[in-house]
Design a protein around this motif. Structure first.
Motif, short mmCIF file in Angstrom:
data_model
loop_
_atom_site.label_atom_id
_atom_site.label_comp_id
_atom_site.label_asym_id
_atom_site.label_seq_id
_atom_site.Cartn_x
_atom_site.Cartn_y
_atom_site.Cartn_z
N ASP A 16 -7.66 3.49 3.45
CA ASP A 16 -8.09 3.94 4.85
C ASP A 16 -7.02 4.57 5.97
O ASP A 16 -5.70 5.21 5.45
N GLU A 17 -8.03 5.20 7.03
CA GLU A 17 -6.84 6.06 7.62
C GLU A 17 -6.42 5.10 8.57
O GLU A 17 -7.08 4.39 9.96
N LEU A 18 -4.95 5.05 9.05
CA LEU A 18 -4.51 4.07 9.65
C LEU A 18 -4.47 4.79 10.96
O LEU A 18 -4.60 3.86 11.80
N THR A 19 -4.66 5.47 12.08
CA THR A 19 -4.90 6.32 12.68
C THR A 19 -5.79 8.06 12.92
O THR A 19 -6.46 8.11 12.26
N LEU A 26 -3.11 9.96 8.54
CA LEU A 26 -2.20 9.14 8.32
C LEU A 26 -3.05 8.49 7.76
O LEU A 26 -3.78 7.16 7.66
N MET A 27 -2.98 7.96 5.92
CA MET A 27 -3.01 7.28 5.33
C MET A 27 -3.08 6.00 4.52
O MET A 27 -1.86 6.69 3.85
N ALA A 28 -3.59 5.51 3.38
CA ALA A 28 -2.55 4.19 3.01
C ALA A 28 -3.63 4.35 2.33
O ALA A 28 -5.28 4.00 2.72
N MET A 29 -3.37 3.53 0.63
CA MET A 29 -4.06 3.50 -0.74
C MET A 29 -3.67 2.27 -0.88
O MET A 29 -2.36 2.40 -1.63
N GLN A 30 -5.37 1.39 -1.53
CA GLN A 30 -4.31 0.33 -2.28
C GLN A 30 -4.10 0.22 -3.56
O GLN A 30 -4.55 1.48 -4.25
N ARG A 79 0.70 -1.12 -0.02
CA ARG A 79 0.31 -0.26 0.04
C ARG A 79 1.09 1.40 0.07
O ARG A 79 1.78 1.14 0.66
N LEU A 80 0.48 1.91 -0.80
CA LEU A 80 1.32 3.51 -0.71
C LEU A 80 0.67 4.30 1.30
O LEU A 80 -0.96 4.50 0.92
N VAL A 81 1.18 4.73 1.72
CA VAL A 81 0.97 5.24 2.50
C VAL A 81 1.48 6.62 2.91
O VAL A 81 2.29 7.03 1.95
N PHE A 82 1.07 7.52 3.25
CA PHE A 82 1.10 9.11 2.71
C PHE A 82 0.50 9.87 4.33
O PHE A 82 -0.84 9.62 4.73
N ASP A 83 0.60 11.05 4.78
CA ASP A 83 0.18 12.24 5.44
C ASP A 83 0.17 13.44 5.15
O ASP A 83 0.75 13.70 3.57
N THR A 84 -1.43 13.93 4.92
CA THR A 84 -1.97 14.44 4.61
C THR A 84 -2.43 15.48 5.57
O THR A 84 -3.16 15.33 6.51
N TYR A 85 -2.08 16.82 4.93
CA TYR A 85 -3.30 17.76 5.78
C TYR A 85 -4.40 18.62 5.40
O TYR A 85 -4.77 18.78 4.20
#
Length: 396
Positions: A375-378, A365-369, A352-358
């Motif tokens: 998915d929001e991870l936290t 903190l997000m993860a994209m298939q 998954r491509l994990v990234f943070d966004t404002y």
């Protein structure tokens, strides 16, 4: 809380960040279009992006460095080991979605355990079951700490910038502050050659972009290739274990990533309103590349996808992030925060491509298939854009 002290701290950080950005002005077009590192992910650069308009007017740095090729000069073969103090015990496992990341001084591991770190880190990779975090202490260069699963620093070394790790997380690479292009694995380390770090002002002449091969980088064993990025406006290059220095992508301005299958992503053109990049696939002639529609950056663990950013962006960061099919260049998934921007990104071990966004009020903190499922991870963390993200992606 003492507001005067906070203002002083913030101004000091901004000044430090501005200095860091100015010394990288050779890459001014690159830094305004990409977040620095593999995962190139330094929070102080994001904070300093507020002053991006000022950087555009700064002077051009004249290249003054020369490269001297090396041929596997052994430095030492017994890296330091952990101290007898076991340190704090990791906390009970919690659900992290199988993703490694750092939040503040806490390392959230893929197995769900949490480890308290001795410092905040600007970038981090996994290496041989340990976290290698890079921190900037106000000088020109940075310090990298090797932290074990108990949160103990078992080794530290100086580096010109963020470190890189191979796909198997067994080989570490960096440019030392003496100009040595270093690789390390469990049981030894070797220099692949040497670069000249002479540069005008506080410009960083060379940093590492990626490493492949290993784990043992000696020519007679496994061999490695280290991809280097120039901070002097020169072409990027690579060193291999045979002492050969050459670029696998002619005209490459910056290497984003490389994998064990020989795939390489690189920036090849920078213009006033766009950039162009290329995914090199050995033995293939992809019909869709090079491209000026996206920046093709980090390669997924299975080699089937690449992270895609806008062709050009400035200000606080990219406003979209995409998953791109490496075979045909089609976008298979995309995320665009409404009224916000993307901070940093890295592929997780599960693809998954994990990234943070404002989003204007909070960091997420997000993860994209690859298919675009998000998915929001936290839980979101309230904060400001100029203060920087509380999250650091862990590459590897």
């Amino acid at each position: 809380m003492n507001n005067e002290r906070d203002d002083t701290t913030w101004e000091s950080a901004m000044s430090r960040d501005f200095d860091a950005r100015v010394r990288d002005l050779n890459e001014a077009p690159l830094d305004l279009t990409s977040v620095k590192g593999k995962a190139m992910t330094i929070r102080r650069n994001r904070r300093m992006a507020v002053a991006g308009g000022v950087l555009a007017a700064a002077a051009v740095i004249i290249p003054v460095a020369a490269i001297a090729a090396g041929n596997g000069t052994t430095v030492h073969t017994e890296p330091p080991v952990a101290t007898s103090d076991p340190g704090p015990t990791p906390t009970e496992a919690v659900d992290t979605g199988g993703v490694e990341y750092v939040q503040g001084d806490t390392w959230h591991r893929a197995d769900g355990t949490e480890v308290t770190l001795p410092h905040d880190y600007d970038s981090a990779v996994l290496w041989d079951g340990q976290l290698v975090g890079t921190r900037y202490d106000g000088e020109v260069y940075s310090t990298a700490d090797v932290v074990d699963g108990q949160g103990q620093v078992v080794d530290s070394f100086d580096t010109t910038g963020a470190v890189a790790v191979n796909d198997a997380d067994t080989t570490l690479a960096w440019v030392g502050t003496d100009g040595q292009v270093m690789t390390r694995w469990d049981g030894g380390q070797v220099s692949m050659g040497q670069v000249d770090l002479a540069a005008a002002g506080e410009t960083i002449a060379w940093t590492v972009g990626a490493v492949t091969g290993g784990p043992d980088c000696h020519e007679a064993v496994d061999g490695c290739v280290v991809y280097l990025n120039s901070g002097l406006g020169e072409g990027s290059t690579a060193y291999d274990s045979h002492g050969i220095q050459d670029s696998p992508v002619p005209g490459a301005l910056k290497f984003f990533d490389a994998d064990e299958d020989g795939q390489v992503t690189a920036l090849t053109e920078v213009a006033d309103d766009h950039t162009c990049s290329e995914l090199v696939i050995p033995g293939a002639d992809p019909a869709w590349g090079p491209t000026c529609d996206h920046q093709v950056q980090q390669i997924s663990p299975d080699g089937k996808y690449v992270a895609g950013l806008p062709s050009y962006f400035d200000g606080l960061g990219p406003t979209t992030i995409s998953v791109i099919d490496a075979a045909d260049g089609h976008v298979t998934g995309q995320f665009a925060p409404e009224g916000g921007f993307i901070g940093s990104w890295a592929w997780s071990g599960d693809g998954r491509l994990v990234f943070d966004t404002y989003d204007g009020a909070s960091w997420h903190l997000m993860a994209m298939q690859p298919d675009g499922t998000i998915d929001e991870l936290t839980d979101p963390v309230k904060g400001s854009a100029d203060a920087g993200s509380p999250f650091t992606m862990v590459a590897g």
